[in-house]
Design a protein around this motif. Structure first.
Motif, short mmCIF file in Angstrom:
data_model
loop_
_atom_site.label_atom_id
_atom_site.label_comp_id
_atom_site.label_asym_id
_atom_site.label_seq_id
_atom_site.Cartn_x
_atom_site.Cartn_y
_atom_site.Cartn_z
N ARG A 1 12.60 0.60 -3.81
CA ARG A 1 11.83 0.07 -2.69
C ARG A 1 11.21 1.25 -1.98
N GLY B 1 5.87 -2.08 -9.40
CA GLY B 1 6.24 -2.54 -8.07
C GLY B 1 5.12 -2.25 -7.08
N THR B 2 5.32 -2.69 -5.84
CA THR B 2 4.33 -2.51 -4.79
C THR B 2 4.99 -1.88 -3.57
N ASP C 1 1.83 1.28 -10.22
CA ASP C 1 1.12 0.15 -10.83
C ASP C 1 1.88 -0.40 -12.04
N GLY D 1 -4.18 -1.17 -0.90
CA GLY D 1 -3.85 -1.25 -2.32
C GLY D 1 -4.36 -0.06 -3.08
N ALA D 2 -4.27 -0.13 -4.38
CA ALA D 2 -4.54 1.02 -5.23
C ALA D 2 -5.96 1.55 -5.11
N ASN E 1 0.63 6.78 -14.99
CA ASN E 1 -0.21 6.28 -13.90
C ASN E 1 -0.78 7.42 -13.07
N ALA F 1 0.65 3.23 -4.57
CA ALA F 1 0.41 1.99 -5.33
C ALA F 1 -0.15 2.30 -6.71
N GLN F 2 -1.00 3.32 -6.80
CA GLN F 2 -1.54 3.70 -8.11
C GLN F 2 -0.43 4.17 -9.04
N HIS G 1 -0.47 4.96 1.04
CA HIS G 1 0.00 3.74 0.39
C HIS G 1 -0.80 3.49 -0.88
N SER G 2 -2.11 3.75 -0.83
CA SER G 2 -2.97 3.56 -2.00
C SER G 2 -2.57 4.48 -3.14
N ASP H 1 5.58 -0.82 0.40
CA ASP H 1 5.37 -1.47 1.69
C ASP H 1 4.59 -0.53 2.61
#
Length: 351
Positions: free
Chosen positions: A25, A45-46, A42, A332-333, A220, A38-39, A34-35, A48
């Protein structure tokens, strides 16, 4: 027969859920970071996001869901107390068991000192001499050979102790006429070089917490670094036709972007987004715009548009709106690249 099929399907779902449960987590302070996370995550998971779009990183009140994200986090990536001073206490209280990584403190991060004064005197910001404090790239995995034994040695080497609760306990609250914290400009995510370095660091930290998925994290990160190279090419192509133009920014948050693309601002209306500029500072900026024929004054969506109107009064400069955080973008990514592209596009259009 159908009972057996249902049973196998249920088992597969349970196994899939167990695999996902092993993914750490992750909580992240601001949308551009965060972006990047997130990349790297990928397909697994994502993360927070703590500071929601439209929020001001320097002062922010946690919502219950954001406090819960910190409390549940195995890893926390944040810029550091120089950008989000309030978050140091939140991390210390809510994320005691998490691995905490301050990107401003990370090896390889390029740091620039604050610029003082309303007008920025022309001087070289080339990569050889611009960086007041450029640390060694301890997490530089440019080869991306995915030799994970070797990768984990690098991870361990840079894994000293990322829980910075003690570090921030004695963090000085310096005041540089609106610079509330620290000697360095904390807007370091606007350096694409920093973003590329952090992608590797993020992959290393996630791999240390989740070795089974190390290959995906590093793959990634490698793909994201390739996209970063493409981004640099695109932004330079956008800026090349207007190089030589001059611009003033609302507050001094963009020198990492300016340095990365060798396109320096002539001044800032405000030193910080935490304070309003004095009448003397506004007059100083107005004088520079008139005397030197400044082409463009860049505003920001969350700050007083009346100040821009005042500064532009009696000048022929045009204006545009830029945003270093991507407040109007979907987190997001893809957000990081869009933030950098938008900065370049707005500057080019304004000029």
């Amino acid at each position: 027969m159908s009972t057996k099929l249902v049973s196998l399907s249920t088992m597969a779902a349970l196994l899939g859920g167990a695999a996902m449960a092993d993914v750490p987590r992750v909580a992240v302070d601001i949308a551009p970071i965060h972006s990047l996370v997130a990349q790297v995550m990928d397909g697994l998971g994502t993360p927070d996001l703590i500071v929601q779009p439209g929020g001001t990183p320097h002062e922010y009140s946690l919502r219950p869901s954001e406090a819960a994200a910190l409390q549940d986090a195995d890893l926390v990536f944040w810029m550091g107390a120089d950008l989000t001073p309030w978050m140091a206490d939140a991390i210390g209280t809510l994320a005691k068991d998490a691995e905490v990584i301050s990107l401003l403190d990370a090896d390889g991060t390029i740091l620039l000192n604050f610029r003082e004064g309303a007008l920025f005197e022309a001087h070289s910001h080339g990569h050889d001499g611009a960086h007041a404090d450029e640390k060694d790239h301890a997490h530089d995995h440019d080869d991306h050979d995915h030799d994970h034994d070797h990768a984990h040695e690098a991870e361990d080497a840079g894994h000293d102790d990322h829980n910075h609760d003690a570090d921030h306990a004695d963090h000085d609250d310096h005041s540089h006429e609106g610079h509330a914290h620290g000697a360095h400009d904390p807007h370091a995510w606007l350096s694409v070089d920093n973003a590329a370095t952090w992608l590797n660091l993020i992959a290393a930290e996630l791999s240390a917490a989740d070795p089974d998925n190390a290959g995906t994290y590093f793959t990634n990160a490698a793909a994201a670094r390739t996209e970063m190279d493409t981004l640099v090419t695109e932004v330079n192509a956008t800026l090349d036709p207007v190089r030589g133009g001059s611009f003033v920014v609302f507050h001094d948050a963009y020198q990492y972007f300016e340095t990365a693309f060798d396109f320096l601002a002539s001044g800032a209306i405000s030193l910080s987004d935490a304070t309003d500029p004095s009448p003397a500072r506004i007059a100083e900026i107005q004088g520079r715009i008139r005397e030197q024929g400044i082409d463009c004054v860049l505003a920001e969506p969350q700050f007083n548009p009346g100040l821009i109107t005042t500064v532009l009064d009696g000048t022929e400069a045009t204006t545009g709106v830029i945003d270093p955080l991507g407040a109007d973008l979907e987190p997001g990514a893809t957000l990081y690249g869009q933030v950098i592209r938008n900065l370049a596009a707005t500057l080019a259009e304004c000029l």
